[in-house]
Enzyme design. Structure first.
Site, PDB file in Angstrom:
ATOM      1  N   LYS A 108       0.847  -1.207   0.000  1.00 62.50           N
ATOM      2  CA  LYS A 108       0.000   0.000   0.000  1.00 62.50           C
ATOM      3  C   LYS A 108       0.874   1.245   0.000  1.00 62.50           C
ATOM      4  CE  LYS A 108      -3.795  -2.417   2.197  1.00 62.50           C
ATOM      5  NZ  LYS A 108      -4.425  -2.863   3.438  1.00 62.50           N
TER       6      LYS A 108
ATOM      7  N   GLN B  13      -4.698  -1.697   9.690  1.00 65.60           N
ATOM      8  CA  GLN B  13      -4.465  -2.973   9.003  1.00 65.60           C
ATOM      9  C   GLN B  13      -4.971  -4.129   9.868  1.00 65.60           C
ATOM     10  OE1 GLN B  13      -3.183  -3.352   5.812  1.00 65.60           O
ATOM     11  NE2 GLN B  13      -3.715  -5.506   6.060  1.00 65.60           N
TER      12      GLN B  13
ATOM     13  N   ASP C  84     -10.857   2.851   4.287  1.00 65.78           N
ATOM     14  CA  ASP C  84     -11.255   1.463   4.050  1.00 65.78           C
ATOM     15  C   ASP C  84     -12.773   1.306   3.924  1.00 65.78           C
ATOM     16  OD1 ASP C  84      -9.661  -0.646   3.527  1.00 65.78           O
ATOM     17  OD2 ASP C  84      -9.249  -1.184   5.606  1.00 65.78           O
TER      18      ASP C  84
END
Ligand SMILES: NC(=O)c1ccc[n+]([C@@H]2O[C@H](COP(=O)([O-])OP(=O)(O)OC[C@H]3O[C@@H](n4cnc5c(N)ncnc54)[C@H](OP(=O)(O)O)[C@@H]3O)[C@@H](O)[C@H]2O)c1
Length: 289
Positions: A54, A98, A121
């Protein structure tokens, strides 16, 4: 005739270029690049690889990374403080925690602590609620990536039978909502569904998101169906070499399906592209408000 390959890697590259151009146009007015903070705790090697991936993608398109890596024994409070600091930080447009986190941490509480307008997200209840209500908002990355792949290939969704296998809040449930919003007739199968093969064989569009290699065999796929494999599984081949596969028996199913997204090179790169897209969207919205 073997299926058309839905090339998520190439599409992700195209999206990266679009984002690069958008950032180049906006940055002179805004005076700073977009910023993404990826917060990770613990030393799960797969998570570390995803985070590196990422951050590399951010660099490629011109997004500044504000990542922080916490030790396994980090406390809930330390992570909540880090999220609060990112919420306040005007250089940061997107925040991502994460997953999975070490077992002693409450991941739901942490996801809920992210400011909804920085929820890169798309997993905050406000953004999931907006999806459910059909309102604009930040969309969960993996399902958004699947939808973009279908759109790019001009695959008709309206009126089609779509089957999603898996009902997680990360993939299955938001994906079902997105397919419904595009007028598909949606079935969601899960571990308690009876006769999975009968359900999957009804699908014009089949999207397994389970995490079980070889779950979807050729006999479970209607001839001509579109198959988008979300699963990611690390397996060892006969020589002991590790490789990634999806939930679908790719070699057999590509002979039956009309189009298929492979693993790797399908939904995975699209998830990262959608994360970057969400960050740039927040950058535009935050800076215009
Ligand atoms: N490509 C990407 O970018 C990306 C992103 C995220 C996830 N993934 C991958 O997608 C997969 C799913 O991820 P997730 O986070 O959604 O996993 P998850 O939270 O473990 O959910 C798995 C789902 O599969 C269902 N399931 C389990 N066994 C089944 C079976 N035999 N038949 C039918 N359904 C079954 C479960 O049903 P119950 O609800 O009944 O337990 C559950 O709903 C994993 O391989 C993950 O690595 C890929």
């Amino acid at each position: 005739m073997p299926a058309r390959i839905l090339d998520g890697k190439a599409l992700a590259e195209k999206i990266h270029q679009e984002l690069r151009d958008r950032i180049a146009a906006l940055q002179p007015q805004i005076g700073r690049p977009p910023g993404l903070a990826v917060l990770m705790a613990g030393d799960n090697p797969a998570s570390a690889a995803y985070v590196r991936n990422k951050e590399r993608a951010c660099t490629k398109v011109g997004i500044a990374s504000f990542g922080r890596h916490f030790p396994t024994e980090t406390t809930q409070e330390e992570l909540e403080d880090a999220i609060a600091a990112c919420n306040q930080d005007e250089r940061i447009d997107g925040i991502l925690v994460q997953l999975p986190l070490p077992a002693h941490l409450d991941s739901v509480a942490l996801l809920n602590a992210i400011a909804p307008h920085k929820d890169a997200d798309g997993l905050h209840p406000v953004n999931l609620g907006r999806l459910l209500r059909g309102e604009p908002g930040l969309r969960s990355c993996t399902p958004a990536g699947v939808m973009r792949m279908l759109k790019e290939d001009r695959i008709e969704v309206a009126g089609k039978q779509a089957v999603v296998v898996g009902r997680s809040i990360l993939v299955g449930k938001p994906l079902a909502m997105m397919l419904l919003a595009e007028d598909a007739t949606v079935t969601v199968a899960h571990s308690r569904s009876h006769d999975l093969a009968a359900i999957t064989r009804s699908a014009d569009i089949l999207i397994p998101a389970v995490g079980k290699p070889g779950l979807i065999t050729a006999e479970m796929v209607k001839p001509g169906a579109v198959v988008v494999d979300v699963g990611i599984n690390r397996i060892e081949d006969a020589s002991g070499k590790a490789r990634l596969v999806g939930d679908v028996d790719f070699q057999a199913v590509k002979e039956v399906a009309s189009a298929i997204a492979p693993v790797p090179g399908g939904v995975g790169p699209m998830t990262v592209a959608m994360l970057l897209q969400n960050t740039v969207l927040s950058y535009q919205i935050i800076c215009n408000s």
